[in-house]
Write an enzyme that holds these catalytic residues in place. Structure first.
Site, PDB file in Angstrom:
ATOM      1  N   GLY A 138      13.816 -23.677 -15.871  1.00  0.00           N
ATOM      2  CA  GLY A 138      12.429 -23.236 -15.875  1.00  0.00           C
ATOM      3  C   GLY A 138      11.488 -24.333 -15.425  1.00  0.00           C
ATOM      4  O   GLY A 138      10.506 -24.086 -14.711  1.00  0.00           O
ATOM      5  N   GLU A 139      11.776 -25.555 -15.806  1.00  0.00           N
ATOM      6  CA  GLU A 139      10.946 -26.685 -15.442  1.00  0.00           C
ATOM      7  C   GLU A 139      10.987 -26.915 -13.927  1.00  0.00           C
ATOM      8  O   GLU A 139       9.960 -27.208 -13.312  1.00  0.00           O
ATOM      9  CB  GLU A 139      11.387 -27.932 -16.215  1.00  0.00           C
ATOM     10  N   HIS A 148      19.063 -35.532   1.361  1.00  0.00           N
ATOM     11  CA  HIS A 148      19.024 -34.343   2.215  1.00  0.00           C
ATOM     12  C   HIS A 148      17.751 -33.519   2.060  1.00  0.00           C
ATOM     13  O   HIS A 148      17.324 -32.882   3.021  1.00  0.00           O
ATOM     14  CB  HIS A 148      20.221 -33.436   1.917  1.00  0.00           C
TER      15      HIS A 148
END
Length: 166
Positions: free
Chosen positions: A75-76, A103
């Site tokens: 969620g963060e 990347h």
């Protein structure tokens, strides 16, 4: 480097340990909350504030990254990714910490506090901070496409399907 930190109740102890570690390593640490334990707190505002600060610092050419914590980190990460110019990556290993920077040029990482020890989390963060974006054309091109979509809702010539308007 300036490091912006945010969490929810599940990551509060991790956050405190990480902040001490980062400050001892010479980083400027900015805590976006919470300041005290509340089992019913809501992580979105804390994480969005940290991510917004990272984006604002980087727009001013201030070296800054962000770290957000929660029980799983999912969620963060989602909350941080709602902020324009933020590329938040869920990190669960040394390899994902390296690849997030090399990347994806991630500028925020999310870690699940209930998934790792504090030492593991600190090692992921140190790896993330110590790794540079490779700048390879293919990676820069893909990041550019994400930025284009963020600004325009399209990626020219790439077949992005737009939702039908009712």
């Amino acid at each position: 480097m300036r490091i912006h930190i945010a969490t929810d109740h599940a990551g509060l102890e991790f956050s405190r340990l990480v902040q001490e570690h980062l400050a001892a390593a010479g980083h400027e640490v900015i805590d976006h909350g919470p300041q005290e334990y509340d089992a019913l707190d809501d992580y979105p505002a804390f994480c969005i504030n940290a991510a917004t600060a990272v984006a604002a610092d980087q727009a001013r050419d201030v070296q800054a990254l962000g770290v957000v914590f929660g029980g799983s980190g999912n969620g963060e990460q989602i909350a941080a990714n709602k902020v324009a110019s933020v590329r938040a990556a869920l990190v669960w290993s040394q390899a994902t910490a390296v690849l997030a920077r090399e990347h994806n040029n991630a500028n925020v990482i999310s870690i699940g506090a209930r998934q790792h020890t504090a030492q593991e989390a600190i090692s992921f963060i140190d790896t993330f901070i110590g790794t540079e974006f490779t700048g390879e054309e293919r990676h820069a091109r893909r990041i550019g496409q994400l930025a284009e979509y963020e600004k325009t809702g399209d990626i020219a010539g790439k077949g992005v399907v737009k939702p039908a308007v009712k």
